[in-house]
Scaffold this active site. Structure first.
Site, PDB file in Angstrom:
ATOM      1  N   HIS A   1      52.996  28.207  33.715  1.00 48.49           N
ATOM      2  CA  HIS A   1      52.500  26.835  33.555  1.00 48.49           C
ATOM      3  C   HIS A   1      52.440  26.053  34.855  1.00 48.49           C
ATOM      4  O   HIS A   1      52.205  24.836  34.824  1.00 48.49           O
ATOM      5  CB  HIS A   1      53.371  26.045  32.586  1.00 48.49           C
ATOM      6  CG  HIS A   1      53.321  26.538  31.175  1.00 48.49           C
ATOM      7  ND1 HIS A   1      52.437  26.058  30.236  1.00 48.49           N
ATOM      8  CD2 HIS A   1      54.046  27.486  30.547  1.00 48.49           C
ATOM      9  CE1 HIS A   1      52.638  26.670  29.086  1.00 48.49           C
ATOM     10  NE2 HIS A   1      53.604  27.552  29.249  1.00 48.49           N
TER      11      HIS A   1
ATOM     12  N   LYS B   1      51.240  10.200  31.741  1.00 43.74           N
ATOM     13  CA  LYS B   1      51.715  11.571  31.971  1.00 43.74           C
ATOM     14  C   LYS B   1      53.034  11.473  32.753  1.00 43.74           C
ATOM     15  O   LYS B   1      53.393  10.387  33.210  1.00 43.74           O
ATOM     16  CB  LYS B   1      50.704  12.403  32.761  1.00 43.74           C
ATOM     17  CG  LYS B   1      50.109  11.687  33.983  1.00 43.74           C
ATOM     18  CD  LYS B   1      49.041  12.536  34.666  1.00 43.74           C
ATOM     19  CE  LYS B   1      47.684  12.441  34.031  1.00 43.74           C
ATOM     20  NZ  LYS B   1      47.235  13.642  33.384  1.00 43.74           N
ATOM     21  N   ARG B   2      53.741  12.601  32.929  1.00 48.07           N
ATOM     22  CA  ARG B   2      54.955  12.579  33.753  1.00 48.07           C
ATOM     23  C   ARG B   2      54.629  11.986  35.115  1.00 48.07           C
ATOM     24  O   ARG B   2      53.503  12.115  35.596  1.00 48.07           O
ATOM     25  CB  ARG B   2      55.463  14.006  34.000  1.00 48.07           C
ATOM     26  CG  ARG B   2      56.214  14.643  32.876  1.00 48.07           C
ATOM     27  CD  ARG B   2      56.728  16.026  33.275  1.00 48.07           C
ATOM     28  NE  ARG B   2      55.640  16.960  33.500  1.00 48.07           N
ATOM     29  CZ  ARG B   2      55.490  17.695  34.602  1.00 48.07           C
ATOM     30  NH1 ARG B   2      56.341  17.594  35.610  1.00 48.07           N
ATOM     31  NH2 ARG B   2      54.487  18.537  34.710  1.00 48.07           N
TER      32      ARG B   2
ATOM     33  N   LYS C   1      50.267  14.300  40.614  1.00 50.99           N
ATOM     34  CA  LYS C   1      49.411  13.676  39.582  1.00 50.99           C
ATOM     35  C   LYS C   1      48.780  12.379  40.103  1.00 50.99           C
ATOM     36  O   LYS C   1      47.917  11.792  39.472  1.00 50.99           O
ATOM     37  CB  LYS C   1      50.219  13.423  38.310  1.00 50.99           C
ATOM     38  CG  LYS C   1      50.672  14.727  37.648  1.00 50.99           C
ATOM     39  CD  LYS C   1      51.516  14.448  36.422  1.00 50.99           C
ATOM     40  CE  LYS C   1      52.091  15.704  35.786  1.00 50.99           C
ATOM     41  NZ  LYS C   1      51.122  16.437  34.945  1.00 50.99           N
TER      42      LYS C   1
ATOM     43  N   THR D   1      46.835  18.469  29.248  1.00 51.57           N
ATOM     44  CA  THR D   1      46.428  18.478  27.843  1.00 51.57           C
ATOM     45  C   THR D   1      46.124  17.054  27.383  1.00 51.57           C
ATOM     46  O   THR D   1      45.380  16.853  26.422  1.00 51.57           O
ATOM     47  CB  THR D   1      47.522  19.100  26.944  1.00 51.57           C
ATOM     48  OG1 THR D   1      48.789  18.581  27.355  1.00 51.57           O
ATOM     49  CG2 THR D   1      47.526  20.600  27.042  1.00 51.57           C
TER      50      THR D   1
ATOM     51  N   LYS E   1      43.194  15.141  24.805  1.00 49.60           N
ATOM     52  CA  LYS E   1      43.462  14.143  23.751  1.00 49.60           C
ATOM     53  C   LYS E   1      42.581  12.910  23.943  1.00 49.60           C
ATOM     54  O   LYS E   1      42.062  12.348  22.978  1.00 49.60           O
ATOM     55  CB  LYS E   1      44.958  13.760  23.758  1.00 49.60           C
ATOM     56  CG  LYS E   1      45.853  14.938  23.379  1.00 49.60           C
ATOM     57  CD  LYS E   1      47.323  14.735  23.729  1.00 49.60           C
ATOM     58  CE  LYS E   1      48.039  16.077  23.698  1.00 49.60           C
ATOM     59  NZ  LYS E   1      49.339  16.078  24.392  1.00 49.60           N
TER      60      LYS E   1
HETATM   61  C1  26V Z   1      58.206  21.132  37.084  1.00 49.07           C
HETATM   62  C2  26V Z   1      58.819  20.648  38.213  1.00 49.07           C
HETATM   63  C3  26V Z   1      60.285  20.572  38.229  1.00 49.07           C
HETATM   64  C4  26V Z   1      60.861  20.407  39.607  1.00 49.07           C
HETATM   65  C5  26V Z   1      60.078  19.478  40.484  1.00 49.07           C
HETATM   66  C6  26V Z   1      58.624  19.747  40.530  1.00 49.07           C
HETATM   67  C7  26V Z   1      58.035  20.228  39.267  1.00 49.07           C
HETATM   68  C8  26V Z   1      56.669  20.301  39.160  1.00 49.07           C
HETATM   69  C9  26V Z   1      56.068  20.772  38.031  1.00 49.07           C
HETATM   70  C10 26V Z   1      56.834  21.205  36.993  1.00 49.07           C
HETATM   71  C11 26V Z   1      56.110  21.721  35.806  1.00 49.07           C
HETATM   72  C12 26V Z   1      56.781  22.831  35.090  1.00 49.07           C
HETATM   73  C13 26V Z   1      55.930  23.447  34.063  1.00 49.07           C
HETATM   74  C14 26V Z   1      55.068  22.492  33.292  1.00 49.07           C
HETATM   75  O1  26V Z   1      55.538  21.611  32.632  1.00 49.07           O
HETATM   76  N1  26V Z   1      53.757  22.703  33.365  1.00 49.07           N
HETATM   77  C15 26V Z   1      52.757  21.943  32.638  1.00 49.07           C
HETATM   78  O2  26V Z   1      52.371  22.731  31.520  1.00 49.07           O
HETATM   79  C16 26V Z   1      51.346  22.123  30.747  1.00 49.07           C
HETATM   80  C17 26V Z   1      51.108  23.019  29.545  1.00 49.07           C
HETATM   81  O3  26V Z   1      50.575  24.233  29.944  1.00 49.07           O
HETATM   82  C18 26V Z   1      50.097  21.950  31.583  1.00 49.07           C
HETATM   83  O4  26V Z   1      49.113  21.317  30.810  1.00 49.07           O
HETATM   84  C19 26V Z   1      50.395  21.117  32.814  1.00 49.07           C
HETATM   85  O5  26V Z   1      49.263  21.066  33.651  1.00 49.07           O
HETATM   86  C20 26V Z   1      51.576  21.720  33.565  1.00 49.07           C
HETATM   87  O6  26V Z   1      51.989  20.867  34.625  1.00 49.07           O
END
Ligand code: 26V
Length: 803
Positions: A346, A534-535, A540, A642, A646
């Site tokens: 992901h 979003k987060r 982003k 996602t 929506k």
């Molecule tokens: C996690 C972290 C944690 C540490 C700091 C930086 C950082 C950056 C990104 C993430 C994302 C971890 C995985 C995640 O949540 N991915 C999301 O998954 C969604 C479902 O597939 C997707 O739509 C999003 O684009 C993706 O960011």
């Protein structure tokens, strides 16, 4: 009991009296909510049992979706809708003077996730059940979901979330199916029938107790299960402080994402991951053994999908069970394992890829570590045969290297399928981030573009739009969302578009009412609702949005010839508690809101709103009310997104980069039906590799940029504690890692186009209609079918029952 409103009322009132010993007039809304929740759960119990029995007896392959996050949101409304009893209940309650909306508001969101990854898992569960697939979730029953966000003086403050404070009508505790999960201790070897065997001794065990939540299919009789594990003390060890053991044990299912900046936090997170995986695998293996009496056909009857790398220990755990408990030889065990497990990636962000220090891993999970070492050794030997002498490559691809266990490498090696979540993301994985692995295992890699359940994000969140669509093209789209394409021809039908505009206005009024209550700000429903939810993360680029608003404000103040259609910029975002920069951006948004909203010269044209505590239930009110969807990540960084889907499904127009699923949205609707801007992924990757970008040049050559940048540090935001120097520095001194300044001019232009397009309502709603009509592809039913056909090889088990 739900066949008519009268029989419903009778049953409801009786149940209320029996449960709470209160008359209707004495009861609270919460009593009424729990009464209805319990009635619904009882109502579906026979279908739940029947689905379980069918699964047990039919010998069909089952799929298990393992995820550290499940962001379900509220369940009452969706369950009523999926069961087809919402209208009866609404009417029955209405006659008693109860509003079903008020009742739904009582339910706490099940917020066991951060964002897209957890919500995707929830959408997938809904699609699995609604398409009659035998697919179930396994997760952790965190006592506290993602923190509750308060905004105090513009700063984010985190409070523990308390979704289990009151009774939870949707879960059933199944103590009889509890299992033990072992940590720490030593590994003892012994010889049995001429074979070296291993057993775990002197460890510490935790009991995993399952809580089952029914996942109710839409308009069919399927009720699948989400099983959440609760961590509880096993028999108390005599050698340890009892209270300390209890605390340590319960901590395992206490918080989603405990702080892992220190070793103690890292240990806890790794414990959580193994706890989820070991409990789930023991459970799956036990029921398989009961049905088939052997594990030799395990991979023929079970598929396990791991959602990102958090559950990757499923691979060594299955090996442990096959080797140590079943006494199967290594080669056969490995063959079964690698035909059972598949992995979804992901993110390509390197800081998000999990790596565990060996000094933490090895003592906590000694047998699992041994197995990973053995996997690594055999795999590195194969690499050596393929690339003799190329140590650099082997070192780079190894599972264990430089004192770290690399979870993504283990996931690729131990899975039969690896997938990305949008076309461009999968291409980047294959061509860049996982290129070396793709070279060795090209057959493992595939793309499965994400989707969302239209049952929550359209039918439930926007019943008005759903009715309008059904009145226009009939209601077959509800079962087959790709039939939304029938709306395309109404893109040029003015009477349809006027009705669409009316629905949008209603939803905007509803959101405006919430904003008035929560933020105390009155917003103009005729303004363009421009939404960024979003987060909060640098990639982003909420900051790009903020800088653009500052520029608009400056122009409005300085240039009397400049005007815009009134705009309301709406943000919703949580920043991870330890993420300093992200918290600064939240403060910046709130400082900007203060400034802009209180300036009488501009406030009729420009408003900025920060929605506190953005979560699933609030999202359901936000998407339907949006005119503009902000999807402005630095190209190549957003795996899919996602939220973009929506918004589209609710008729908002996207301003976005060609990143993640935006690329496929563009393929579906054509670039003239969205507002594209900014660097392309190739250009970003080129800059990243070869350099050549100097943010300083953009700062110097674009007066608009210079002005807004200086306003970050020159007292424009009046209070001394509003120091946005770190943001200023990230853009200038650290050369703007996410190309905010590089894309600024192009983003301003995209917004000018939006402003202009909105002047022409028939054209705007033509574009809006096309967005809705083409959104069917992004239904998670399509995504799930692709997983079922290409990865899991499973078939629906029950005939769809149309109501
Ligand atoms: C996690 C972290 C944690 C540490 C700091 C930086 C950082 C950056 C990104 C993430 C994302 C971890 C995985 C995640 O949540 N991915 C999301 O998954 C969604 C479902 O597939 C997707 O739509 C999003 O684009 C993706 O960011």
């Amino acid at each position: 009991m739900f066949s008519s409103k009268e029989s419903f009322q009778k049953a409801f009132l009786k149940k209320l009296e029996m449960t709470y010993g209160k008359s209707f007039s004495e009861s609270t809304v919460r009593d009424q909510y729990h009464t209805l929740g319990n009635m619904v759960r009882e109502y579906i119990s026979s279908n739940w049992i029947a689905t379980n029995e069918r699964n047990r007896n039919s010998n069909t392959k089952q799929v298990y979706y393992l995820s550290i996050e499940f962001l379900l949101g509220r369940l009452l409304g969706q369950n009523l809708l999926n069961l087809g009893i919402r209208d009866v209940v609404e009417q029955g309650l209405g006659e008693l003077g109860i509003s079903i909306e008020d009742m739904e508001e009582v339910e706490a969101d099940a917020g066991l996730g951060n964002g897209g990854l957890g919500r995707l898992a929830a959408c997938f569960l809904d699609s699995l059940a609604s398409t009659n697939l035998p697919g179930h979730g396994f997760g952790i029953r965190y006592k506290h979901g993602l923190f509750e966000q308060k905004i105090v003086d513009g700063f984010q403050v985190e409070l523990p979330e308390q979704w289990l404070r009151h009774e939870n009508s949707w879960e059933v505790r199944k103590s009889d199916q509890a299992v033990e999960v072992g940590f720490w201790g030593e590994i003892e070897s012994y010889c049995e029938r001429g074979r070296l065997q291993f057993r775990h001794i002197d460890g510490e065990t935790i009991t995993a107790v399952p809580y089952d939540i029914p996942i109710i299919g839409f308009s069919n009789e399927t009720v699948n299960t989400l099983r959440l594990w609760n961590a509880e003390p096993s028999s108390f060890p005599i050698y340890k402080d009892v209270m300390e053991y209890k605390r340590e044990t319960e901590a395992v299912s206490e918080f989603l994402y405990p702080d892992d900046t220190h070793d103690d936090g890292k240990i806890l997170r790794l414990k959580q991951q193994y706890f989820l995986v070991s409990a789930s695998l023991q459970n799956i293996v036990n029921s398989h053994r009961k049905t088939y009496g052997t594990l030799l056909n395990f991979h023929e009857k079970v598929a396990i999908q791991i959602n990102d790398t958090h559950p990757v220990l499923a691979i060594p755990e299955l090996m442990r069970i096959l080797l140590d408990e079943e006494k199967i030889g290594w080669d056969e065990a490995w063959s079964i394992t690698t035909q059972t497990i598949s992995y979804t990636n992901h993110t390509t962000l390197s800081e998000a890829l999990e790596k565990w220090p060996v000094h933490i891993f090895k003592p906590l999970l000694p047998r699992i570590f041994m197995i990973i070492e053995e996997v690594n050794e055999r795999y590195c030997k194969e690499l050596w045969e393929r690339y003799p002498g190329d140590w650099t490559k082997i070192e780079h691809m190894a599972i264990i290297a430089h004192g770290l266990v690399k979870m993504a490498h283990l996931a690729i090696v131990g899975s039969y399928q690896v997938n990305g979540v949008a076309k461009i993301h999968t291409e980047i994985l294959k061509e860049r981030e996982m290129k070396d692995f793709y070279e060795v295992y090209p057959e493992k890699f595939s793309n499965k573009t994400n989707g969302i359940t239209h049952r929550r994000w359209l039918l439930k969140a926007n019943s008005q739009l759903s009715s309008l669509i059904s009145e226009t093209i009939g209601d077959e789209w509800v079962q087959h969302p790709q039939l939304l394409s029938r709306l395309n021809e109404y893109a040029y039908d003015n009477s349809f578009k006027e009705r669409l505009e009316y629905v949008k206005k209603e939803k905007k009024l509803a959101l405006a009412q919430i904003i008035k209550e929560k933020n105390g700000i009155v917003i103009d429903e005729h303004s363009i609702f421009d939404v960024h939810v979003k987060r909060l993360h640098a990639y982003k680029r909420q900051l790009l949005n903020v800088l653009h608003i500052m520029y608009l404000y400056n122009r409005l103040k300085e240039d009397s010839n400049f005007s815009i259609h009134p705009r309301t910029f709406i943000f919703g975002a949580k920043a991870s508690p330890g993420y300093y920069y992200a918290k600064k951006v939240i403060k910046l948004i709130n400082s900007l809101a203060d400034k802009v909203n209180n300036d009488p010269q501009t406030s009729h044209l420009l408003k900025v709103i920060f929605l506190e505590n953005y979560r699933v239930s609030l999202a359901e009110k936000v998407f339907p009310a949006a005119d503009v969807s902000e999807q402005i990540s630095t190209a190549s960084k957003e795996a899919s997104g996602t939220g973009n889907m929506k918004f589209m499904m609710n008729g908002a127009l996207t301003v976005g980069t060609l990143d993640g699923a935006n690329v496929e949205i563009c393929e579906e609707i054509g670039e003239h039906n969205m507002f594209l801007f900014g660097l392309k992924a190739e250009e970003v990757l080129h800059y990243n590799r070869n350099g050549g970008y100097r943010s300083y040049d953009y700062y110097h050559h674009d007066k608009r940029i210079k002005q807004v940048m200086e306003q970050l540090i020159n007292g424009f935001f009046p209070h001394s504690y509003d120091s946005f120097e770190p943001i200023y520095d990230s853009l200038l001194m650290q050369n703007d890692e996410y190309y905010v300044l590089r894309d600024f001019a192009s983003y301003v232009m995209a917004h000018e186009q939006i402003n202009e397009a909105y002047q022409n309502k028939p054209k705007w709603f033509e574009m809006s209609t096309i967005n809705i009509a083409q959104s069917g592809y992004f239904s998670s039913d399509r995504t799930i079918k692709e997983y079922a056909d290409h990865i899991w090889n499973i078939k629906p088990t029950n005939r769809v029952q149309h109501s």
